[in-house]
Write an enzyme that holds these catalytic residues in place. Sequence first.
Site, PDB file in Angstrom:
ATOM      1  N   TYR A 151      13.026  55.023  76.738  1.00  0.00           N
ATOM      2  CA  TYR A 151      13.578  54.832  77.973  1.00  0.00           C
ATOM      3  C   TYR A 151      14.608  56.374  78.802  1.00  0.00           C
ATOM      4  CZ  TYR A 151      16.071  52.509  82.047  1.00  0.00           C
ATOM      5  OH  TYR A 151      16.819  52.410  83.273  1.00  0.00           O
ATOM      6  N   GLY A 211      28.404  44.222  68.047  1.00  0.00           N
ATOM      7  CA  GLY A 211      28.414  45.765  67.294  1.00  0.00           C
ATOM      8  C   GLY A 211      31.012  44.973  67.203  1.00  0.00           C
ATOM      9  N   ARG A 217      32.210  50.351  78.794  1.00  0.00           N
ATOM     10  CA  ARG A 217      31.418  50.607  79.534  1.00  0.00           C
ATOM     11  C   ARG A 217      32.076  51.188  81.105  1.00  0.00           C
ATOM     12  NH1 ARG A 217      28.182  51.569  75.889  1.00  0.00           N
ATOM     13  NH2 ARG A 217      26.216  50.644  75.510  1.00  0.00           N
TER      14      ARG A 217
HETATM   15  N1  UDP Z   1      26.332  43.890  74.759  1.00  0.00           N
HETATM   16  C1  UDP Z   1      27.039  42.455  74.050  1.00  0.00           C
HETATM   17  N2  UDP Z   1      26.644  41.317  74.363  1.00  0.00           N
HETATM   18  C2  UDP Z   1      26.194  40.983  74.556  1.00  0.00           C
HETATM   19  C3  UDP Z   1      25.293  41.277  75.270  1.00  0.00           C
HETATM   20  C4  UDP Z   1      25.484  42.982  75.643  1.00  0.00           C
HETATM   21  O1  UDP Z   1      28.565  43.125  73.296  1.00  0.00           O
HETATM   22  O2  UDP Z   1      25.261  39.661  75.047  1.00  0.00           O
HETATM   23  C5  UDP Z   1      26.748  45.346  74.334  1.00  0.00           C
HETATM   24  C6  UDP Z   1      25.815  46.049  74.069  1.00  0.00           C
HETATM   25  O3  UDP Z   1      25.790  45.979  73.139  1.00  0.00           O
HETATM   26  C7  UDP Z   1      26.469  47.016  75.642  1.00  0.00           C
HETATM   27  C8  UDP Z   1      27.504  46.169  76.174  1.00  0.00           C
HETATM   28  O4  UDP Z   1      27.644  45.195  76.288  1.00  0.00           O
HETATM   29  O5  UDP Z   1      27.330  47.868  74.687  1.00  0.00           O
HETATM   30  C9  UDP Z   1      26.302  46.645  77.460  1.00  0.00           C
HETATM   31  O6  UDP Z   1      24.946  46.127  77.683  1.00  0.00           O
HETATM   32  P1  UDP Z   1      23.984  46.140  78.520  1.00  0.00           P
HETATM   33  O7  UDP Z   1      23.210  45.824  78.074  1.00  0.00           O
HETATM   34  O8  UDP Z   1      24.300  45.176  79.828  1.00  0.00           O
HETATM   35  O9  UDP Z   1      24.196  47.472  79.600  1.00  0.00           O
HETATM   36  P2  UDP Z   1      23.880  49.153  78.117  1.00  0.00           P
HETATM   37  O10 UDP Z   1      23.729  48.816  76.755  1.00  0.00           O
HETATM   38  O11 UDP Z   1      22.364  49.513  79.098  1.00  0.00           O
HETATM   39  O12 UDP Z   1      24.688  49.891  78.935  1.00  0.00           O
END
Ligand code: UDP
Length: 330
Positions: A151, A211, A217
């Site tokens: 991606y 995690g 973020r």
């Molecule tokens: N995340 C989480 N729980 C969830 C979904 C996502 O803790 O149910 C975490 C994910 O692992 C990441 C962050 O939230 O660290 C943002 O995830 P998202 O998919 O929204 O965006 P991206 O990973 O593309 O920054």
Amino acid sequence: MNILITGGAGFIGSHLAELHLNNGDSVFAVDDLSTGRRSNIEELLDSGDFRFEAADLLDWDGLEEAVAEADRIYHLAAVVGMFRVLDEPVEVMRVNVGGTEVLLEEVVRSGDTPEILIASSSSVYGKTHGVVLDEEVELVFTPEAGGLTTYALSKLANELQAIAYHREHGLGISIARLFNTVGPRQAGTYGYVLPRFVSQAVKGEPLTVFGDGTQTRSFCDVRDTAKALELLAGNGNAIGKPINVGNTREIPIIDLARLVIERSGSSSDIEFIPYGEAYGESFRTIGQRRPVITRLVEATGFQPKWSLEQTIDDLLERQSAGVSSKGEWV
Ligand code: UDP
């Protein structure tokens, strides 16, 4: 102005469509409805200035006419969403790289010079973290099976396509590196964190933190993002180079979970889920994502208007007003 939005029934595309309709423009949205949804544009369909066609850009017989009519094109159509991106690497390349080529080739063929904005992503920063993410930073990738690299490189390819068509064909293309975007109409289905947390909090279910939650973020409200994209498109200071688009406030995901629980008054707990369980064993986490937006501010004067708290409150209000019945949430 005639606006063409690829991915126009998507989360960001539908807000851009709304913004331009409010400006008095005509909007033509095309979307293959893979992650975009009709419900996102349902209300816009009542406007005489809005047209929609469900089509795959790579196989759309209306492309020539749509490009010929357009004064401005926002190219947002892409395979997006963490779960989908990890599951469908072939589709990622076909749609993200192939779709962009088809669109830009058609613009060249038309002989017209519409203003063009192409959506890139903060994922192009790859494994680069712990440093300031400005547009000049060197990019580091590790090719990995089943990971995010496909991606990330598809989006980097989009940037290079934009720069190439600008240099060789003189197209006026702006490139937006989008950081995490949140707000109404975002669905949690493909993994996006905030709609998932809001939905879980409202239902009294545990909030699933992937995690240990220390990853950070920076979240920008989609209405601010749409405004930034509008300011970038056709902007002489923003052509032919990537520009970060986002909000600079940074928050660990565990604190985001706590904030959603606090604002909703929910009795939900927090449940920690190992990354491997969430995304598959080969997934390597991105620890930090915070944009430097100096380039954006200098080019456009952009300042975000929505705080994260306001966005969360707005999402909670919409959820309790029953917007969920349209299938907006997980
Ligand atoms: N995340 C989480 N729980 C969830 C979904 C996502 O803790 O149910 C975490 C994910 O692992 C990441 C962050 O939230 O660290 C943002 O995830 P998202 O998919 O929204 O965006 P991206 O990973 O593309 O920054």
